[in-house]
Design a protein around this motif. Structure first.
Motif, PDB file in Angstrom:
ATOM      1  N   GLY A  98      -8.746   8.591  12.858  1.00  0.00           N
ATOM      2  CA  GLY A  98      -8.546   9.268  11.579  1.00  0.00           C
ATOM      3  C   GLY A  98      -7.283   8.815  10.876  1.00  0.00           C
ATOM      4  N   THR A  99      -6.209   8.603  11.655  1.00  0.00           N
ATOM      5  CA  THR A  99      -4.963   8.112  11.057  1.00  0.00           C
ATOM      6  C   THR A  99      -5.150   6.723  10.484  1.00  0.00           C
ATOM      7  OG1 THR A  99      -3.661   9.430  12.620  1.00  0.00           O
ATOM      8  CG2 THR A  99      -2.540   7.601  11.523  1.00  0.00           C
ATOM      9  N   GLU A 106      -5.183  -5.209   6.603  1.00  0.00           N
ATOM     10  CA  GLU A 106      -5.288  -6.444   7.370  1.00  0.00           C
ATOM     11  C   GLU A 106      -5.627  -6.092   8.826  1.00  0.00           C
ATOM     12  OE1 GLU A 106      -1.507  -8.312   6.952  1.00  0.00           O
ATOM     13  OE2 GLU A 106      -1.601  -8.333   4.752  1.00  0.00           O
ATOM     14  N   ALA A 107      -6.561  -6.835   9.414  1.00  0.00           N
ATOM     15  CA  ALA A 107      -7.065  -6.509  10.749  1.00  0.00           C
ATOM     16  C   ALA A 107      -5.964  -6.533  11.802  1.00  0.00           C
ATOM     17  CB  ALA A 107      -8.190  -7.472  11.128  1.00  0.00           C
ATOM     18  N   GLU A 108      -5.095  -7.534  11.763  1.00  0.00           N
ATOM     19  CA  GLU A 108      -4.056  -7.639  12.781  1.00  0.00           C
ATOM     20  C   GLU A 108      -3.057  -6.490  12.680  1.00  0.00           C
ATOM     21  OE1 GLU A 108      -3.863 -12.416  13.718  1.00  0.00           O
ATOM     22  OE2 GLU A 108      -2.357 -11.528  12.395  1.00  0.00           O
ATOM     23  N   ALA A 114       1.448   6.462  21.779  1.00  0.00           N
ATOM     24  CA  ALA A 114       2.018   7.769  21.441  1.00  0.00           C
ATOM     25  C   ALA A 114       1.092   8.917  21.826  1.00  0.00           C
ATOM     26  CB  ALA A 114       2.323   7.826  19.944  1.00  0.00           C
ATOM     27  N   ALA A 115      -0.221   8.678  21.807  1.00  0.00           N
ATOM     28  CA  ALA A 115      -1.170   9.731  22.159  1.00  0.00           C
ATOM     29  C   ALA A 115      -0.980  10.175  23.608  1.00  0.00           C
ATOM     30  CB  ALA A 115      -2.598   9.258  21.925  1.00  0.00           C
ATOM     31  N   ARG A 156      -2.933   0.694  15.757  1.00  0.00           N
ATOM     32  CA  ARG A 156      -3.733   1.371  16.782  1.00  0.00           C
ATOM     33  C   ARG A 156      -3.010   1.367  18.130  1.00  0.00           C
ATOM     34  NH1 ARG A 156      -8.634   3.064  18.424  1.00  0.00           N
ATOM     35  NH2 ARG A 156      -9.560   2.844  16.350  1.00  0.00           N
ATOM     36  N   ALA A 157      -2.426   0.242  18.497  1.00  0.00           N
ATOM     37  CA  ALA A 157      -1.726   0.160  19.782  1.00  0.00           C
ATOM     38  C   ALA A 157      -0.539   1.118  19.832  1.00  0.00           C
ATOM     39  CB  ALA A 157      -1.274  -1.277  20.025  1.00  0.00           C
TER      40      ALA A 157
END
Length: 307
Positions: A238-239, A206-208, A220-221, A214-215
Protein backbone atom coordinates in the motif's frame (compact mmCIF):
# COMPACT_ATOMS: atom_id res chain seq x y z
CA UNK A 1 -12.92 25.46 -0.77
CA UNK A 2 -15.04 28.35 0.41
CA UNK A 3 -14.69 30.40 3.58
CA UNK A 4 -17.33 29.50 6.15
CA UNK A 5 -18.97 31.70 8.75
CA UNK A 6 -18.49 29.20 11.56
CA UNK A 7 -17.20 30.56 14.84
CA UNK A 8 -15.94 28.84 17.95
CA UNK A 9 -15.31 29.94 21.51
CA UNK A 10 -12.24 27.69 21.68
CA UNK A 11 -8.91 29.48 21.46
CA UNK A 12 -6.36 27.76 19.28
CA UNK A 13 -2.62 28.38 18.85
CA UNK A 14 -0.46 26.75 16.19
CA UNK A 15 3.27 26.56 16.94
CA UNK A 16 5.31 26.46 13.76
CA UNK A 17 4.80 28.20 10.43
CA UNK A 18 6.10 25.45 8.15
CA UNK A 19 4.04 23.44 5.71
CA UNK A 20 1.99 21.60 8.35
CA UNK A 21 1.50 24.57 10.67
CA UNK A 22 0.80 27.10 7.95
CA UNK A 23 -1.69 24.89 6.16
CA UNK A 24 -3.46 23.92 9.39
CA UNK A 25 -3.65 27.51 10.65
CA UNK A 26 -5.03 28.76 7.32
CA UNK A 27 -7.77 26.11 7.22
CA UNK A 28 -8.71 26.85 10.83
CA UNK A 29 -8.89 30.58 10.09
CA UNK A 30 -11.05 30.11 7.00
CA UNK A 31 -13.41 27.97 9.07
CA UNK A 32 -13.90 30.80 11.58
CA UNK A 33 -11.78 29.47 14.44
CA UNK A 34 -9.99 31.80 16.84
CA UNK A 35 -6.47 30.84 15.79
CA UNK A 36 -3.06 32.44 16.38
CA UNK A 37 0.10 31.37 14.56
CA UNK A 38 3.26 31.30 16.69
CA UNK A 39 6.34 31.72 14.52
CA UNK A 40 9.95 32.88 14.56
CA UNK A 41 9.57 35.08 11.46
CA UNK A 42 6.96 37.87 11.29
CA UNK A 43 4.66 37.53 8.26
CA UNK A 44 1.53 39.35 7.13
CA UNK A 45 -0.78 36.38 7.31
CA UNK A 46 -0.48 33.33 5.08
CA UNK A 47 -0.84 32.65 1.38
CA UNK A 48 -1.75 29.05 0.60
CA UNK A 49 -1.81 27.54 -2.87
CA UNK A 50 -4.67 25.05 -3.17
CA UNK A 51 -5.29 23.29 -6.50
CA UNK A 52 -3.12 25.90 -8.19
CA UNK A 53 -5.04 28.86 -6.73
CA UNK A 54 -3.51 31.28 -4.20
CA UNK A 55 -5.66 32.19 -1.20
CA UNK A 56 -4.79 34.59 1.61
CA UNK A 57 -5.52 33.87 5.26
CA UNK A 58 -5.26 36.86 7.61
CA UNK A 59 -4.12 34.71 10.52
CA UNK A 60 -2.73 36.72 13.47
CA UNK A 61 0.99 35.97 13.81
CA UNK A 62 2.94 36.33 17.05
CA UNK A 63 6.74 36.03 17.29
CA UNK A 64 7.23 36.55 21.04
CA UNK A 65 5.98 34.02 23.63
CA UNK A 66 5.64 36.88 26.11
CA UNK A 67 2.75 38.21 24.01
CA UNK A 68 0.53 35.13 24.36
CA UNK A 69 -1.35 33.50 27.22
CA UNK A 70 -2.99 30.15 27.85
CA UNK A 71 -5.33 28.80 25.16
CA UNK A 72 -7.65 25.82 24.94
CA UNK A 73 -5.74 24.00 22.22
CA UNK A 74 -2.10 24.08 21.18
CA UNK A 75 -1.11 22.42 17.92
CA UNK A 76 2.62 21.72 17.93
CA UNK A 77 3.65 21.43 14.27
CA UNK A 78 7.40 22.06 14.42
CA UNK A 79 9.80 19.41 13.15
CA UNK A 80 10.51 16.77 15.78
CA UNK A 81 14.08 17.97 16.28
CA UNK A 82 12.80 21.49 16.99
CA UNK A 83 10.58 20.45 19.92
CA UNK A 84 12.98 21.79 22.59
CA UNK A 85 12.96 25.17 20.85
CA UNK A 86 9.18 25.32 21.26
CA UNK A 87 9.45 25.13 25.05
CA UNK A 88 8.94 28.90 25.66
CA UNK A 89 5.77 28.82 23.55
CA UNK A 90 4.46 25.74 25.33
CA UNK A 91 5.08 27.27 28.76
CA UNK A 92 3.23 30.44 27.77
CA UNK A 93 0.31 28.76 26.00
CA UNK A 94 -0.47 25.92 28.41
CA UNK A 95 -2.94 26.44 31.24
CA UNK A 96 -5.00 24.08 33.42
CA UNK A 97 -7.47 23.31 30.61
CA UNK A 98 -5.06 23.20 27.67
CA UNK A 99 -4.64 20.19 25.41
CA UNK A 100 -1.48 19.97 23.31
CA UNK A 101 -1.96 18.15 20.00
CA UNK A 102 1.40 16.98 18.63
CA UNK A 103 1.38 17.00 14.81
CA UNK A 104 4.84 15.60 14.13
CA UNK A 105 6.52 12.64 12.48
CA UNK A 106 7.98 9.62 14.21
CA UNK A 107 6.97 7.58 17.24
CA UNK A 108 6.39 8.50 20.91
CA UNK A 109 4.84 11.89 20.19
CA UNK A 110 3.27 12.42 23.62
CA UNK A 111 6.45 11.32 25.38
CA UNK A 112 8.51 13.68 23.23
CA UNK A 113 6.61 16.78 24.31
CA UNK A 114 6.13 15.81 27.97
CA UNK A 115 9.35 17.44 29.27
CA UNK A 116 8.32 20.82 27.85
CA UNK A 117 4.76 21.22 29.14
CA UNK A 118 3.50 21.73 32.71
CA UNK A 119 2.97 18.51 34.63
CA UNK A 120 -0.52 17.15 34.06
CA UNK A 121 -1.04 18.88 30.70
CA UNK A 122 -3.21 16.77 28.39
CA UNK A 123 -1.41 15.72 25.20
CA UNK A 124 -2.80 14.17 22.03
CA UNK A 125 -0.56 12.49 19.43
CA UNK A 126 -1.70 13.24 15.89
CA UNK A 127 -0.62 11.49 12.69
CA UNK A 128 -0.63 13.81 9.67
CA UNK A 129 -1.44 12.48 6.23
CA UNK A 130 -0.99 15.46 3.96
CA UNK A 131 1.77 17.08 1.95
CA UNK A 132 2.22 20.85 2.31
CA UNK A 133 5.40 22.74 1.44
CA UNK A 134 6.61 26.04 2.84
CA UNK A 135 8.16 27.75 -0.20
CA UNK A 136 8.87 31.10 1.50
CA UNK A 137 7.94 32.79 4.80
CA UNK A 138 4.16 32.91 4.91
CA UNK A 139 3.75 30.97 1.65
CA UNK A 140 2.49 27.39 1.63
CA UNK A 141 1.80 25.05 -1.29
CA UNK A 142 -0.59 22.18 -0.59
CA UNK A 143 0.24 19.10 -2.66
CA UNK A 144 -1.85 16.22 -1.39
CA UNK A 145 -4.49 15.03 1.13
CA UNK A 146 -5.84 16.53 4.39
CA UNK A 147 -6.06 13.65 6.86
CA UNK A 148 -5.32 13.48 10.60
CA UNK A 149 -5.40 10.23 12.61
CA UNK A 150 -5.69 10.15 16.40
CA UNK A 151 -6.14 7.47 19.08
CA UNK A 152 -9.65 6.80 20.28
CA UNK A 153 -10.74 8.72 23.37
CA UNK A 154 -12.46 11.85 24.71
CA UNK A 155 -9.62 14.21 23.72
CA UNK A 156 -9.74 12.87 20.18
CA UNK A 157 -13.49 13.40 20.02
CA UNK A 158 -13.03 17.00 21.15
CA UNK A 159 -10.23 17.48 18.60
CA UNK A 160 -12.42 16.15 15.81
CA UNK A 161 -15.23 18.49 16.88
CA UNK A 162 -12.81 21.42 16.97
CA UNK A 163 -11.66 20.86 13.38
CA UNK A 164 -15.02 19.83 11.96
CA UNK A 165 -15.68 21.93 8.89
CA UNK A 166 -12.08 23.02 8.39
CA UNK A 167 -11.31 20.56 5.61
CA UNK A 168 -8.99 18.57 7.88
CA UNK A 169 -10.53 15.13 8.25
CA UNK A 170 -9.93 13.66 11.73
CA UNK A 171 -10.17 9.86 12.08
CA UNK A 172 -10.00 8.01 15.40
CA UNK A 173 -8.11 4.72 15.16
CA UNK A 174 -8.35 1.86 17.68
CA UNK A 175 -4.75 0.63 17.33
CA UNK A 176 -2.58 3.72 17.45
CA UNK A 177 0.70 1.80 17.65
CA UNK A 178 -0.05 0.18 14.30
CA UNK A 179 -1.26 3.49 12.89
CA UNK A 180 1.95 5.21 14.00
CA UNK A 181 4.14 2.65 12.27
CA UNK A 182 2.02 2.74 9.12
CA UNK A 183 2.60 6.50 8.95
CA UNK A 184 6.29 5.95 9.61
CA UNK A 185 6.26 3.64 6.58
CA UNK A 186 4.81 6.51 4.54
CA UNK A 187 7.90 8.60 5.41
CA UNK A 188 10.50 5.90 5.75
CA UNK A 189 11.61 5.42 2.16
CA UNK A 190 10.28 8.59 0.54
CA UNK A 191 11.86 11.09 2.93
CA UNK A 192 15.47 9.85 3.05
CA UNK A 193 15.68 8.83 -0.61
CA UNK A 194 14.27 12.08 -2.00
CA UNK A 195 16.43 14.10 0.39
CA UNK A 196 19.64 12.21 -0.34
CA UNK A 197 19.09 12.24 -4.11
CA UNK A 198 17.64 15.75 -4.33
CA UNK A 199 14.75 14.43 -6.42
CA UNK A 200 10.98 14.44 -6.12
CA UNK A 201 8.40 11.67 -5.85
CA UNK A 202 8.55 10.79 -9.52
CA UNK A 203 11.63 8.67 -8.79
CA UNK A 204 9.42 5.96 -7.27
CA UNK A 205 7.91 5.25 -10.68
CA UNK A 206 11.27 3.74 -11.59
CA UNK A 207 11.45 -0.03 -10.99
CA UNK A 208 14.86 -0.02 -9.31
CA UNK A 209 13.91 2.77 -6.90
CA UNK A 210 10.62 1.07 -6.07
CA UNK A 211 12.55 -2.13 -5.32
CA UNK A 212 14.89 -0.27 -2.98
CA UNK A 213 11.91 1.29 -1.20
CA UNK A 214 10.36 -2.16 -0.80
CA UNK A 215 13.55 -3.53 0.75
CA UNK A 216 13.71 -0.65 3.26
CA UNK A 217 10.08 -1.13 4.23
CA UNK A 218 10.39 -4.92 4.49
CA UNK A 219 13.26 -4.48 6.92
CA UNK A 220 11.29 -1.93 8.94
CA UNK A 221 8.22 -4.17 9.04
CA UNK A 222 10.16 -6.73 11.06
CA UNK A 223 11.04 -4.02 13.56
CA UNK A 224 7.46 -2.74 13.67
CA UNK A 225 6.13 -6.18 14.51
CA UNK A 226 8.67 -6.48 17.30
CA UNK A 227 7.29 -3.18 18.64
CA UNK A 228 3.75 -4.61 18.67
CA UNK A 229 2.45 -3.13 15.42
CA UNK A 230 0.24 -5.23 13.15
CA UNK A 231 1.97 -4.51 9.84
CA UNK A 232 2.87 -6.77 6.95
CA UNK A 233 3.02 -7.16 3.20
CA UNK A 234 -0.24 -5.30 2.58
CA UNK A 235 1.18 -2.24 4.34
CA UNK A 236 4.37 -2.40 2.27
CA UNK A 237 2.41 -2.77 -0.97
CA UNK A 238 0.00 0.00 0.00
CA UNK A 239 2.85 2.40 0.78
CA UNK A 240 4.50 1.67 -2.56
CA UNK A 241 1.18 2.29 -4.32
CA UNK A 242 0.93 5.68 -2.61
CA UNK A 243 4.47 6.52 -3.70
CA UNK A 244 3.74 5.57 -7.30
CA UNK A 245 0.47 7.54 -7.36
CA UNK A 246 1.91 10.69 -5.75
CA UNK A 247 2.27 13.75 -7.99
CA UNK A 248 5.72 13.34 -9.56
CA UNK A 249 6.60 16.95 -8.76
CA UNK A 250 5.71 16.56 -5.09
CA UNK A 251 8.40 16.02 -2.51
CA UNK A 252 8.90 15.08 1.12
CA UNK A 253 9.37 17.21 4.21
CA UNK A 254 12.97 16.05 4.48
CA UNK A 255 13.67 17.04 0.87
CA UNK A 256 12.14 20.47 1.49
CA UNK A 257 14.34 20.90 4.55
CA UNK A 258 17.50 19.97 2.68
CA UNK A 259 16.62 22.30 -0.20
CA UNK A 260 16.09 25.12 2.31
CA UNK A 261 19.34 24.36 4.15
CA UNK A 262 17.54 23.29 7.34
CA UNK A 263 18.56 20.42 9.66
CA UNK A 264 16.93 17.10 8.88
CA UNK A 265 14.45 14.93 10.79
CA UNK A 266 16.29 11.67 10.18
CA UNK A 267 16.77 10.66 13.82
CA UNK A 268 12.99 10.51 14.32
CA UNK A 269 12.29 8.51 11.15
CA UNK A 270 15.12 6.25 10.00
CA UNK A 271 16.75 6.63 13.42
CA UNK A 272 13.58 5.38 15.12
CA UNK A 273 13.70 2.18 13.07
CA UNK A 274 17.38 1.58 13.77
CA UNK A 275 16.98 2.26 17.51
CA UNK A 276 13.96 -0.05 17.78
CA UNK A 277 15.81 -2.69 15.81
CA UNK A 278 18.67 -2.49 18.28
CA UNK A 279 16.25 -2.84 21.21
CA UNK A 280 14.78 -6.02 19.76
CA UNK A 281 17.94 -7.42 18.14
CA UNK A 282 16.38 -7.09 14.67
CA UNK A 283 19.03 -6.30 12.00
CA UNK A 284 18.47 -3.09 10.02
CA UNK A 285 21.46 -2.85 7.63
CA UNK A 286 19.69 -0.86 4.88
CA UNK A 287 18.09 1.66 7.20
CA UNK A 288 21.33 1.94 9.17
CA UNK A 289 23.20 2.75 5.95
CA UNK A 290 20.68 5.50 5.13
CA UNK A 291 20.96 6.85 8.66
CA UNK A 292 24.74 7.11 8.30
CA UNK A 293 24.36 9.04 5.04
CA UNK A 294 21.65 11.31 6.44
CA UNK A 295 23.76 12.14 9.48
CA UNK A 296 26.60 13.18 7.19
CA UNK A 297 24.29 15.43 5.16
CA UNK A 298 22.81 16.90 8.33
CA UNK A 299 26.25 17.68 9.76
CA UNK A 300 27.05 19.58 6.58
CA UNK A 301 23.77 21.52 6.75
CA UNK A 302 24.39 22.48 10.37
CA UNK A 303 27.98 23.48 9.64
CA UNK A 304 26.65 25.70 6.86
CA UNK A 305 24.35 27.50 9.28
CA UNK A 306 21.09 25.59 8.84
CA UNK A 307 18.50 26.29 11.51
Amino acid sequence: MSTTSRSSSARLAVIGAGGVGGYTAALAHWAGLDVTLCARTPVDGLTVTLDGVDRHAAVPVVTDPARVGPVDWVLLTTKAQDTPGAAPWLRALCGPGTTVAVLQNGTGLAERVAPYVPEGTATLPVICYFSAERTAPGRIVHHLASELHVPQGPSSEAFAALLDGTGLNVTQVPDFTTATWRKLFFNLAANPLTALLGQRMGIFREAEMAALARALLTEAAQVARAEGADVGESDIAGTLEIYAAAPPGGGSSMLYDREAGRPLEHEYLTGAVVAAGDRHAVPTPLNRMLLTLLRAVDRDLRASGGA
